[in-house]
Scaffold this active site. Structure first.
Site, PDB file in Angstrom:
ATOM      1  N   LYS A 196       0.850  -1.194   0.000  1.00 32.80           N
ATOM      2  CA  LYS A 196       0.000   0.000   0.000  1.00 32.80           C
ATOM      3  C   LYS A 196       0.886   1.246   0.000  1.00 32.80           C
ATOM      4  O   LYS A 196       1.935   1.256   0.653  1.00 32.80           O
ATOM      5  CB  LYS A 196      -0.870  -0.068   1.261  1.00 32.80           C
ATOM      6  CG  LYS A 196      -1.952   0.988   1.392  1.00 32.80           C
ATOM      7  CD  LYS A 196      -2.799   0.721   2.649  1.00 32.80           C
ATOM      8  CE  LYS A 196      -3.918   1.712   2.842  1.00 32.80           C
ATOM      9  NZ  LYS A 196      -4.760   1.420   4.028  1.00 32.80           N
TER      10      LYS A 196
ATOM     11  N   SER B 219      -9.819   1.169   3.107  1.00 31.98           N
ATOM     12  CA  SER B 219      -8.988   1.992   2.257  1.00 31.98           C
ATOM     13  C   SER B 219      -7.911   1.218   1.490  1.00 31.98           C
ATOM     14  O   SER B 219      -7.355   1.758   0.532  1.00 31.98           O
ATOM     15  CB  SER B 219      -8.298   3.071   3.093  1.00 31.98           C
ATOM     16  OG  SER B 219      -7.397   2.486   4.019  1.00 31.98           O
TER      17      SER B 219
ATOM     18  N   SER C 101      -9.776  -1.366   7.182  1.00 37.25           N
ATOM     19  CA  SER C 101      -9.208  -1.162   5.842  1.00 37.25           C
ATOM     20  C   SER C 101      -8.454  -2.320   5.231  1.00 37.25           C
ATOM     21  O   SER C 101      -8.177  -2.298   4.042  1.00 37.25           O
ATOM     22  CB  SER C 101      -8.286   0.047   5.846  1.00 37.25           C
ATOM     23  OG  SER C 101      -9.049   1.202   5.702  1.00 37.25           O
TER      24      SER C 101
HETATM   25  N1  GLN Z   1     -13.301   3.341   6.626  1.00 39.51           N
HETATM   26  C1  GLN Z   1     -12.687   3.694   7.869  1.00 39.51           C
HETATM   27  C2  GLN Z   1     -12.269   5.147   7.827  1.00 39.51           C
HETATM   28  O1  GLN Z   1     -12.487   5.752   6.853  1.00 39.51           O
HETATM   29  C3  GLN Z   1     -11.516   2.814   8.144  1.00 39.51           C
HETATM   30  C4  GLN Z   1     -10.344   3.157   7.323  1.00 39.51           C
HETATM   31  C5  GLN Z   1      -9.115   2.395   7.704  1.00 39.51           C
HETATM   32  O2  GLN Z   1      -9.173   1.349   8.340  1.00 39.51           O
HETATM   33  N2  GLN Z   1      -7.992   2.969   7.367  1.00 39.51           N
HETATM   34  O3  GLN Z   1     -11.748   5.676   8.749  1.00 39.51           O
END
Ligand code: GLN
Length: 485
Positions: free
Chosen positions: A78, A153, A177
């Site tokens: 990532k 994400s 995520s």
């Molecule tokens: N969807 C969640 C957020 O937007 C989790 C994102 C993540 O785990 N980085 O914060």
């Protein structure tokens, strides 16, 4: 079977018996990426040159008999991990041309084993999102249906593994995520216990929740990659100095005496029928395998999303203060005063969702609201953690859905942040509690979109969770399906 269809473990065997070389494997993946990335957009940077150099070094190590478990294996990461010499954008305009002078610990550990880094993966900007639509580099598409999101994400991480663009990937999970995109793309995603894997060199979103995790095609590969990155690191003060067991040795298939809890608060209105059925079927499979299924309660579940969006945004507003145009990334060169330079650089560099989070977090931390919002959220967080510790007195693992629905259509939730936030209703409590969890394939919806199940393990007991996951995988065929892509 073509090279890019092989798992980490299968590639390991073929590299070790010289059936394949690391350069051949790397070339096969780089060709696959070139052919598929225009449709998926899962990579921000492809390492065409450096990957070959790393593969040559891996072949030399293999020839010299210096073989580590990941030597010569193609891994994508990532674009939130700092990688010396390669740009790290975090999918943001503000870091568009940023090149870190050092490697994140997780990167340094896989590099020390001479894994080959094939590219940096697309994501939601600063890991804020559940659909990968918040990237400054464009949305990622789901390889099972290009009109649908891959989740977020770590959407690039999950899509790339489902589409066989890399053998394994690293993602990060702050509220789901790694697990939610893994479920939407039918791959295995694991969020380790907070403190199990070093966060050093990972661009910070919400530091008390962020964890690094592997995204792989099967459970054995998940164990293999976790093994490489887990363990104490003095450079991360929240990393925990506790022994790392041999995860692969734990994959025995034996579930006798295992108690699996189904939290009743997770089977509520809003849970899609196909998802509900897949999870119920999974529970039946576990029963047939000899596990005992027990209904349990996590009474503070309903407060988790609200609690998370106070704590995560508060930490984000503080962490993102460092992007001021002075030390990192984008700078507005036209500003006349320092304050204008700060404001214009940030206005131009951050996307809409990131700005929303910074404003929410700054509000929650401001004088007069701090006690009412931030401190209250911290207290609720303690109650949520206690819920998990209490049920783990009775059961070994929890079985739940990962996401309330299969992957939604591109654009479906972009105008409604609250609906988007609710995508993580089943994953967020785990980050607040700081324990481990993973997502693995368990079915498909009537429309042919993947469904994942979540296993939640006791703190620092990834080994039991992996054993539980592996037994399900051995008994089912879901992980063998691949998108026709
Ligand atoms: N969807 C969640 C957020 O937007 C989790 C994102 C993540 O785990 N980085 O914060």
């Amino acid at each position: 079977m073509t090279i890019h269809d092989l798992t980490l473990a299968e590639l390991r065997a073929r590299l070790d018996n010289r059936e394949l070389s690391a350069v051949e494997v790397t070339n096969a993946y780089l060709e696959r990426i070139a052919a598929t990335n225009p449709d998926l957009n899962s990579f921000i940077t492809v390492c065409n040159e450096t990957a070959i150099v790393e593969a040559q070094a891996a072949d030399q190590a293999l020839a010299a008999g210096e073989v580590a478990p990941l030597t010569g294996l193609p891994i994508a990461v990532k674009d939130i991990f700092n990688t010396a010499g390669l740009r790290t954008t975090c999918a943001s305009r503000i870091l568009e041309n940023y090149v870190s002078p050092y490697d994140a610990t997780a990167i340094a550990r896989i590099k020390a084993q001479k894994a080959v880094i094939v590219g940096k993966l697309n994501m939601d900007e600063f890991a804020m999102g559940s659909s990968n639509e918040n990237s400054a580099f464009g949305a990622v598409r789901n390889p099972w249906n290009l009109e649908h999101v891959p989740g977020g994400s770590s959407g690039g991480s999950a899509a790339s593994i489902a589409a066989h663009q890399a053998a394994a990937a690293l993602g990060t999970d702050t509220g789901g995520s790694v697990r939610q995109p893994a479920a939407h793309c039918s791959v295995v995603g694991l969020k380790p216990t907070y403190g199990r894997v070093s966060r050093y060199g990972v661009v910070a979103y919400a530091s008390s929740l962020d964890q690094v995790g592997p995204v792989t095609r099967d459970v054995r590969d998940s164990a293999l990659l976790l093994q490489a990155i887990a363990g104490y690191d003095s450079a991360d003060s929240t990393s925990v100095d506790t022994p790392v067991p041999d995860y692969q040795a734990n994959l025995t298939g034996d579930l006798r005496g295992m108690k699996i809890g189904l939290p009743k608060e997770y089977f509520i209105e809003g849970l899609d029928d196909d998802v509900r059925k897949a999870i119920t079927d999974a529970a039946a499979t576990y029963k047939a395998l000899g596990a005992e299924i027990i209904e349990v309660s996590l009474p503070h579940t309903a407060y988790a999303v609200a609690c998370y969006y106070l704590i995560a945004t508060a930490e984000a507003s503080s962490n993102l203060a460092r992007y001021d145009g002075v030390r990192y990334g984008l700078r507005d060169e036209n500003a006349e005063k320092l304050i204008d330079m700060y404001m214009q650089s940030r206005a131009a560099g951050f996307g809409t969702e990131v700005k929303r989070r910074i404003m929410l977090g700054t509000y929650a931390l401001s004088s007069g609201y701090y006690d009412a919002y931030y401190i209250k959220a911290q207290k609720v967080r303690t109650l949520i953690r206690q819920d998990f510790l209490d049920v783990f007195e009775k059961v070994d693992t929890l079985l739940t859905p990962v996401a309330p629905t299969p992957a939604f259509a591109l654009g479906e939730k972009t105008d409604d942040p609250l609906q988007m936030y609710l995508s993580d209703i089943y994953t967020i409590p785990v980050n607040l509690a700081g324990t481990c969890a993973m997502s693995l394939p368990c079915g498909f919806s009537a429309k042919g979109l993947p469904i994942g199940l979540q296993l939640i393990g006791k703190p620092f007991d990834e080994a039991t969770m992996l054993r539980t996951a592996h037994a399900f995988e051995q008994a089912t065929e879901w992980h063998k399906r691949t998108p026709k892509f």
